[in-house]
Design an enzyme around this catalytic site. Structure first.
Site, PDB file in Angstrom:
ATOM      1  N   GLU A   1       0.821  -1.221   0.000  1.00  0.00           N
ATOM      2  CA  GLU A   1       0.000   0.000   0.000  1.00  0.00           C
ATOM      3  C   GLU A   1       0.849   1.261   0.000  1.00  0.00           C
ATOM      4  O   GLU A   1       0.828   2.045   0.952  1.00  0.00           O
ATOM      5  CB  GLU A   1      -0.940  -0.012   1.209  1.00  0.00           C
ATOM      6  CG  GLU A   1      -1.980  -1.116   1.126  1.00  0.00           C
ATOM      7  CD  GLU A   1      -2.881  -1.185   2.369  1.00  0.00           C
ATOM      8  OE1 GLU A   1      -2.575  -0.507   3.352  1.00  0.00           O
ATOM      9  OE2 GLU A   1      -3.875  -1.924   2.339  1.00  0.00           O
TER      10      GLU A   1
ATOM     11  N   GLU B   1      -6.410  -7.729  -0.793  1.00  0.00           N
ATOM     12  CA  GLU B   1      -6.890  -7.854   0.584  1.00  0.00           C
ATOM     13  C   GLU B   1      -8.396  -7.648   0.537  1.00  0.00           C
ATOM     14  O   GLU B   1      -8.871  -6.610   0.101  1.00  0.00           O
ATOM     15  CB  GLU B   1      -6.250  -6.804   1.511  1.00  0.00           C
ATOM     16  CG  GLU B   1      -4.744  -6.936   1.614  1.00  0.00           C
ATOM     17  CD  GLU B   1      -4.112  -5.943   2.611  1.00  0.00           C
ATOM     18  OE1 GLU B   1      -4.871  -5.266   3.327  1.00  0.00           O
ATOM     19  OE2 GLU B   1      -2.881  -5.856   2.625  1.00  0.00           O
TER      20      GLU B   1
END
Ligand SMILES: [Zn+2]
Ligand SMILES: [Zn+2]
Ligand SMILES: [Zn+2]
Lengths: 663, 663, 663
Positions: B142, B311
């Site tokens: 991320e 995710e």
């Protein structure tokens, strides 16, 4: 039971002192607190001391038959000291120093400041060691006020490393205990562990909790240094510290070093700045009685003995958002309220409105021109009305855990989670039923209580688990609340589901939890009725426990909300959610019934009754008169069956049968 | 179409691994992502590597027939590295360092951190180069999470100067392009241009935009470094990165270096923290389908090929304001939703609730005690139900421009201006009509789309202007929205009125613009009906364009709001305001009609249909069942015509004729 | 009475200048302001000057019969200067520098910056000393904009010490005057007194006030340096400075060094960002006339002579929360409004919307493509309509005290206390009655006014007390408001109760004060009627004063709210609370009656009348037409008896008898 006042002779001309002090005596005042911010007055330059003024003030106090309470003046060091040693300043998390210019900006771990502290405290305590008019000492002033418990300076960084090294066998043990494999947070040695500083995401919760514990221990250690010097000079002096209300500094941690606890009570401020709801008009006028007495009961519970209100609001005050005038009668009402909850002394802050500096808009008993304000007359009335009493005898304990407060505050899971406010839900329910409650730490001996309420024992290890189990086994009645036993003492989840080691005791586990905003409907059924709850819901999976409440709304519907379990000779109820007021009343009365504790009818907000030493107080914190019903055999020491707005009645008898007449 | 899971063997005892991994296989899981935060576990001290644990975990994954996805662990360097090289830390705009203790605090431009990155990535990729169980890699984690795309350290300052020197012939050119005569902002040389820091008023918008571009390029360059080393070790591995949802890091800029894109989807969090409205109860339980699929369509559109959800929310999560329990069925619903929008894999995060560190309150498929949570069962059902599919075939593109997002964010002209939310108005209208939409960059080839919607192409230069004109000339149908063409690519106003170089195409200019708060009435007429709009209004002066909408309220009344222009073989509609939902539907359906794109009836919020590879999904994100109307010839692969709360139906046929039965 | 415009030739190509300047002349413009941010254009490197461009622009302005107003360009130094001398930057309270990159970030006390200022101002003023087209100068630009009056750098620290040393005999005197015995704040010498920095609680109010005075004196001293050099070069030039509206920089303090004052008026911005209430739709379109004219009257009152509007809003603007389009007519309305309140010139900002830099979304009279915007046409109409006038002749003064603003701002005692807003309550009441008001400093000669309103003279020493008493003794009519006389000039409470030295004059003292939130009922009776008040209530104890108003609600009930006292030949009314609008009207009309000042009927919000030099303006700031009633003898110079939305009428006669026709 007596009345005192805080006095700052250094703010006024010497010519005025005798007048002031004589007027105190006239009002029935017995204690005069002094010196808490006077370091620069006492030591105008390094090593040069001027005690003449303080000697004279103490002498005058003695002359008028009162006692002085002195303070170590370490909350406000002189500028010359800070200019010489800028390292004594605390630092914010981002490194900004907390500067000289107000108060409580010095570091509890600074070796320099500790040695300066020892120097000034020694000189002061030596000076008055044999003075017959000094009754005792307050250490420093409101440790941690203005959010200063934690500091992030280099001295604190080093002290933290040492503190950790003292508590763990090795850094590997610490890594294990905290679980530092998460996000590559393993430490290589104690030296490299520093205070949690600004980082893009949250800091590790075990590190954050450790830093809170360390910081509170640092305050305790710093306080101990004062206490030791005071006692060394004269071991007949009492030593106390004035805590704040609704505060996160761990009072239990300091209690061992103090003879009794004291605190500073400002009811019209607290309703504005440490309660989530907008205060009602009555609360703006006299505060919320439960918010205030929760602090009384905590100061009393921490030592199991009477406490002092070291600063009692005398009128309007400067620091809350708004400065309403307290109701006529409020200053007297607060004194009775404190005494009914176990205070031995109520010391008004301050004698006279100060003309200078940061607190000019803080009233005193007298106005800035020296004329009496309402507070003076009410304090004087209270002094007249108060009488001597034995300690409060509480058969119910409410367990409060500062560490659980810190830990849930750093992982609230909802903007609406508020440790104190959740605790208040249970506390207020008990108080509405007239029950006296000791607020005690998780280390307290519970066996002396018939019933125990533990709203949020979040951090539960084997020791606490055993203590609670033993309590119930030996016949105790226990009520546990939301977030119980979620974590181990290192702030990790237990490997088993919550409540972890309390699973056997409660007979249930938490299958799942959730938080919800207020706009989502949240109801449950309990004992045949429907109740509201809020914010937090743990969905319980009962094993041996008996389901007693069931969620009725949303995804939770059908899951168990409340479970009851018999264990040994006692019983435990575990409520997985934050109950509404009505549910809290139902839970608490069931507990009291089980424990055989007597209680009154349910009093409305703002009207409270309580018993101490065989007498019963009925206090009206509202602007409407109320009428009591009282057993025929009970007389009135003060007041009568109709209690006016913001007025007090004292009954010569127990609380049994005291109620309100229906309108 | 498959299911995966994120696993952190370093959080659990080695004894447990085989159990865990076998349970994954039982659930039908095919991919296991690992290692993203494990640098310190791999390299406990500089140069000493421990791979045994990871070797074993990979081996077990292979043994149970699954594949490992490994990650470069650079989001969380060990403390020893940061203590050795404190210069790797990013800095805030005011100079405060972003400290070790959480994640993603290191600078993308630090030469030290780049060399450390090369070191660890090389060692890791070499280690697994020949391992048959490793399918591919995720770079870092991320990028930019917790607002870390931009850094203000000295390394960034120098890199910014160089980046500018590479892009401008001379500093005089830069001065010209930015317009630095404003407020004496001319630069003397590239070296003296530093990152925009705190200054009393706003910084120069051209400088601010340049810094955003530079920062995003820095991330791309840093990512490229990972990708190159991974490919160098084994060029059969795939390389991806897990982006965030609703985020300002430019995914298009990184796409070229990745084999496919992936992202992290947390529906119940996104409705709470990246949508302006208070979430509904249904949204708290399952998210908003359009908010989620906009991200799916962006990840798909960026490469024009299937993506992964790297995710996928598995249950309750810790980071939004509140942590509601997702609805029963939501975890399965999200997997179908992702696949219907073009995902090839849905990887749940994480396997098991972690007992330690910052994410203890983030659910896993299994609970902290190892027992299955609802997520495990739903993931397993989804794994069972998913089947292989060709790519999504979208005939409509929505053009999204990160640079316009950054630029309008720094000059919003209204607290209510929100680039994403404005884009969502058009996107949601398309989705309510069942249309599949590729979200593409302004550089994308538009010719393959029948219709194009470009809500806010704020920065428009000659190149983009030509591309859009060519598209329309060759028969394309284009819908442009508010703030189109206000600026040139250097973030200056065009010398001509907006939409600058698009004036000829739109046949209209902006005579004037305004922003208005919500409490001001704002309506317009369009095609005979009255509609609401909000926040932004450009008053259009049509030249060759045909006025189609007219403002009816306030100072704007009588001015043109919407203009339509035929150009070449196509047509363009330019809407000068932020339309309400009904107006957006009217605009979008007119566009689809013009382009000959089929669409469904208008589905209500929370109910969505979409087609992929000849199959049609009907997904219910609400707590009320809905009943579909379906052509007789179409059968159900999954479910039936009544789709329950939070349930899914899959139809064996195209979307044509699918609707809702009236109640 | 004339119209001007601000022009930035450096933003446009030289080829365009003649066109621009000729179009200005066509519009009737007489003054062109230039150069305020052009330092880098003038001095591209140290010591190398380029004046050719400015020479040419000035020449063209002269050629078209206009005059140039030049500005010292010190608000925006070149980057090379700041890179050479980073010490010129101001610093925030926590030490963060205010960086180059916008404007007004340099320190008023920096010796370096003062010497650089002298250098550039000398060169510039020498250059144009004999130029016949330059009429005068503006010093710098908006001193203190973006909250830059106060700086906390080391230069300021030293200058503060010197400033204090100049004002006190000794540090002991300072300690006495401030009352530093509070919290051990005694100083040892002047050198060790530093600027108030972040400290856990508030800083000492006497220190904070001293720092405000020092900071404002620093600005004045810095301005004086400009003014002296300008006058030295050519003593026929005028010198002015453009102040901001609703601002805390002390305009009175700078007035002596300026020939006249000017200010920058942005009505649609001010209603959004410096009024507590949400603006109405009409206010978003044209501003609030009283908010604007309060600034006009202050600029006029400060010198007792006509002022300029140096920047007049020309259309939509970029810096408020929202950017609504002003109403059609508003740009013309504002010009008439300014003139009616005593402006001699109205200079629109700016000529043409700028394509580059921070103010691209700030309209000009012409659009970025050079075409005329509505502002151009309205400015041109106004230029045509304005005519020459004598000064405004006000018989009422409103006393405004910046020091009381600063002091009450640092001790507000309520989030709702707002010095300006409280002052507006009285000002608006006067304006609704058509009264012209000079806003003057406490040092002003009051004898020339029939009536004086002093809403908050918070800091009152003997001198001011004597002046007010003399005024009343000699027949003046005085109205005093809340918080009058609470403090002495050192920001300490008086030893006597408030209003301290004004006790004899008012015939009453403040027994007690309180602040209350809006949700508490607050009413009083006055003259037989009931009125609302808000926020602040002083409970007055009348001595010789006559109680005129009595609180009717809450704890205050029964206490005196308003007292009236005859003294000498005059009278004084003291209102202890913040009156509601109706009460303010009642107080003000009683005052005007007593003083024999004529006034009109009470005009509604947004409709205002005022007289200058025998003419009367009727201005309609609302979207509904209104119809005037006018004495038969009075004709219309402009407009007619029905005044349209956002329109103006000018009557050839006095205000007497002007009213509104009832509907
Ligand atoms: Zn420290
Ligand atoms: Zn950096
Ligand atoms: Zn400075």
């Amino acid at each position: 039971m007596t009345v005192g006042v805080c006095y700052f002779p250094e703010h006024w001309s010497r010519e005025r002192w005798e007048t002031d002090i004589s007027q105190m005596a006239e009002a029935g005042i017995e204690y005069v607190r002094m010196g808490e911010f006077a370091w620069r007055r006492i030591e105008p330059e390094r090593g040069t001391f001027d005690f003449a003024w303080l000697d004279e003030a103490v002498e005058l106090i003695g002359k008028f038959g009162m006692k002085a309470v002195l303070c170590t003046p370490t909350a406000t060091p002189p500028k010359w000291l800070v200019d010489e040693h800028p390292d004594v300043r605390q630092r914010e998390q981002d490194g900004t120093p907390r500067e000289w210019g107000s108060r409580r900006f010095t570091c509890f771990n600074s070796p320099t400041y500790r040695s300066e502290t020892e120097r000034i405290v020694s000189v002061l305590t030596d000076r008055y060691a044999d003075n017959p008019h000094v009754a005792g000492w307050q250490t420093d002033n409101e440790f941690g006020c203005h959010e200063t418990v934690t500091c992030y300076c280099e001295d604190c960084g080093e002290a933290f490393s040492e503190w950790l090294a003292d508590r763990y066998e090795s850094v590997a043990d610490l890594n294990d205990a905290w679980g530092t494999t998460f996000w590559s947070q393993q430490y290589d040695d104690f030296e490299s562990i520093d205070p949690p500083k600004p980082t893009p995401a949250a800091n590790h919760p075990s590190r954050v909790l450790a830093y809170e514990r360390f910081s509170n221990d640092s305050v305790a250690e710093y306080n101990r240094l004062h206490a030791a010097l005071i006692r060394e000079a004269n071991d007949e002096w009492f030593v106390t510290h004035n805590f704040m209300g609704g505060f996160s500094l761990d009072a239990f941690r300091l209690a061992a070093d103090l003879d009794f606890l004291s605190w500073d009570s400002y009811p019209t401020g607290f309703v504005q700045d440490r309660q989530p709801d907008t205060p009602t008009v009555d609360e703006l006028r006299a505060g919320n009685p439960d918010q205030v007495s929760m602090n009384h009961d905590l100061q009393r519970g921490a030592k199991g003995k009477p406490f002092w209100v070291m600063e009692q609001q005398p009128g309007d005050i400067n620091w809350p958002p708004q400065s309403p005038q307290p109701a006529d009668g409020a200053m007297r009402l607060w004194a009775h309220h404190a005494v009914a909850h176990g205070a031995d002394a109520v010391v008004y802050f301050r004698w006279r409105r100060c003309r200078q500096g940061q607190e000019q808009y803080h009233a005193g008993l007298r106005r800035q021109d020296g004329s009496p304000d309402r507070g003076y007359r009410e304090a004087s009335t209270a002094a007249d009305e108060l009488f001597d009493l034995d300690s409060v005898d509480a058969s119910v304990a409410l367990v409060h855990d500062y560490e659980s407060l810190w830990a849930t505050r750093s992982q609230p899971l909802s903007p609406d989670w508020d440790y104190w406010n959740h605790l208040r839900t249970y506390y207020d329910a008990l108080r509405a039923r007239g029950v006296q409650v000791d607020i005690v730490s998780p280390e307290a001996t519970l066996e002396r209580y018939d019933a125990v309420v533990a709203p949020t024992l979040y951090l539960v290890g084997d020791e606490l688990s055993t203590a609670l189990t033993d309590y119930v086994d030996s016949g105790g009645c226990l009520l546990l609340g939301a977030r119980t036993g979620e974590k181990d003492p290192y702030n990790r989840l237990h490997e088993s589901l919550a409540p972890g080691p309390l699973t056997a005791l409660t007979g249930a586990q938490v299958a799942r939890h959730e938080t919800l905003p207020d706009h989502v409907e949240t109801r449950l059924s309990y004992d045949g009725a429907t109740y509201e709850f809020r914010t937090w819901a743990s969905w319980l999976a009962p094993e041996v426990g008996v389901p007693r409440g069931e969620y009725r709304t949303g995804e939770a519907a059908g899951n168990t909300a409340i479970v009851r379990n018999a264990a040994g000779d006692g019983s435990v109820t575990y409520c997985g959610c934050w109950p509404g007021d009505d549910l809290a009343d139902a839970l608490v009365t069931e507990l009291l019934d089980a424990a055989g504790v007597e209680y009154t009818e349910r009093f409305p907000d703002g009207v409270r009754v309580m018993e101490r030493d065989g007498y019963t107080w009925a206090l009206n914190f509202t602007s409407d008169p109320v009428t009591l019903t009282v057993p025929d055999s009970t007389g009135f020491l003060l007041g009568e069956s109709t209690v006016d707005a913001f007025d007090t009645a004292v009954l010569d008898g127990s609380i049994r049968g005291v109620g309100l007449a229906s309108e």
